[in-house]
Design an enzyme around this catalytic site. Structure first.
Site, PDB file in Angstrom:
ATOM      1  N   SER B  52       3.895   1.653  16.577  1.00 24.77           N
ATOM      2  CA  SER B  52       2.935   1.085  15.633  1.00 24.77           C
ATOM      3  C   SER B  52       2.708   2.116  14.542  1.00 24.77           C
ATOM      4  O   SER B  52       2.553   3.306  14.837  1.00 24.77           O
ATOM      5  CB  SER B  52       1.604   0.766  16.309  1.00 24.77           C
ATOM      6  OG  SER B  52       1.677  -0.425  17.042  1.00 24.77           O
ATOM      7  N   GLU B  59      -3.932   1.079  -2.600  1.00 23.04           N
ATOM      8  CA  GLU B  59      -3.849  -0.352  -2.946  1.00 23.04           C
ATOM      9  C   GLU B  59      -4.278  -1.274  -1.799  1.00 23.04           C
ATOM     10  O   GLU B  59      -4.403  -2.480  -2.012  1.00 23.04           O
ATOM     11  CB  GLU B  59      -2.412  -0.707  -3.346  1.00 23.04           C
ATOM     12  CG  GLU B  59      -1.901   0.002  -4.597  1.00 23.04           C
ATOM     13  CD  GLU B  59      -1.279   1.377  -4.299  1.00 23.04           C
ATOM     14  OE1 GLU B  59      -1.258   1.793  -3.119  1.00 23.04           O
ATOM     15  OE2 GLU B  59      -0.844   2.019  -5.262  1.00 23.04           O
ATOM     16  N   SER B  60      -4.424  -0.816  -0.611  1.00 22.41           N
ATOM     17  CA  SER B  60      -4.927  -1.512   0.600  1.00 22.41           C
ATOM     18  C   SER B  60      -4.220  -0.957   1.844  1.00 22.41           C
ATOM     19  O   SER B  60      -4.541   0.131   2.259  1.00 22.41           O
ATOM     20  CB  SER B  60      -4.879  -3.036   0.533  1.00 22.41           C
ATOM     21  OG  SER B  60      -5.974  -3.523  -0.254  1.00 22.41           O
ATOM     22  N   HIS B  65       4.698  -2.944  13.365  1.00 25.29           N
ATOM     23  CA  HIS B  65       4.669  -2.888  14.824  1.00 25.29           C
ATOM     24  C   HIS B  65       6.040  -3.338  15.315  1.00 25.29           C
ATOM     25  O   HIS B  65       6.538  -4.370  14.860  1.00 25.29           O
ATOM     26  CB  HIS B  65       3.569  -3.798  15.388  1.00 25.29           C
ATOM     27  CG  HIS B  65       2.202  -3.491  14.851  1.00 25.29           C
ATOM     28  ND1 HIS B  65       1.446  -2.430  15.300  1.00 25.29           N
ATOM     29  CD2 HIS B  65       1.460  -4.088  13.881  1.00 25.29           C
ATOM     30  CE1 HIS B  65       0.286  -2.401  14.637  1.00 25.29           C
ATOM     31  NE2 HIS B  65       0.275  -3.388  13.768  1.00 25.29           N
ATOM     32  N   CYS B  80      -3.795  -4.780  -3.592  1.00 20.79           N
ATOM     33  CA  CYS B  80      -4.566  -5.337  -4.693  1.00 20.79           C
ATOM     34  C   CYS B  80      -3.944  -4.831  -5.985  1.00 20.79           C
ATOM     35  O   CYS B  80      -3.234  -3.845  -5.990  1.00 20.79           O
ATOM     36  CB  CYS B  80      -6.020  -4.916  -4.575  1.00 20.79           C
ATOM     37  SG  CYS B  80      -6.734  -5.610  -3.081  1.00 20.79           S
TER      38      CYS B  80
END
Lengths: 112, 112
Positions: B52, B59-60, B65, B80
């Site tokens: 993971s 930007e976010s 995974h 974003c």
């Protein structure tokens, strides 16, 4: 299969979502109560306000991005295994942030 | 509004997605090339294999995974601002992991 809850909380009190410290406190508590297991967590403080938080879970991940100036919070809870902990975390986050409205999508994905 | 690319890569060479070191190398490279900005990154090594990885971006976020025993990788790219970097990252990840098939969803979300 896993569950991915994608939600937008609107009408949230900006004071609850402006700073890393508050968000971290809430998310740590919610994750512990919901039976999820945090492996690590990362935070980003936007100036003057706004937070990004990403928790790596042994079940997958949980993230929050906030826009306090709009009372807005974007949430992802993605877990593999049983749905219960993710649904409980979602319920607890609603209680913590008390949004006036919620847009929610649930996607099935993960280990085929 | 932001863009959230949710994708499942199937038929991936297990050797490419078994260990943190390889995944980290690929993701670091892809994020740099695509014009995204990593704030931090976290990794979890499942034993004997499976990874993971979550990157907090300015930007976010971007997460991966993997289930090497099934040649399977779950990908999220949420940004974003302009769509370009997220779409470029997705294209580069396809080239890196060369899945035999892809299931992809694009969701519009973020700052309303």
């Amino acid at each position: 299969m896993g569950i991915h809850i994608i939600a937008e909380f609107q009408g949230v009190d900006p004071g609850k979502i402006s700073k890393v410290e508050k968000i971290q406190e809430v998310l740590d508590r919610v994750i512990a109560k919901s039976g999820l297991h945090a492996v690590s967590s990362s935070f980003y403080q936007f100036e003057p306000y706004g937070v990004s938080a990403v928790y790596l879970l042994s079940e997958s991940h949980l993230s929050v991005h906030t826009w306090p100036e709009r009372g807005y919070l974007d949430l992802d809870i993605f877990t593999c295994g049983e749905d219960g902990p993710a649904l409980k975390a979602f319920q607890l986050l609603k209680e913590e942030f008390q949004p006036k409205s919620i847009k929610k999508r649930i996607i099935r994905r993960g280990n085929p």
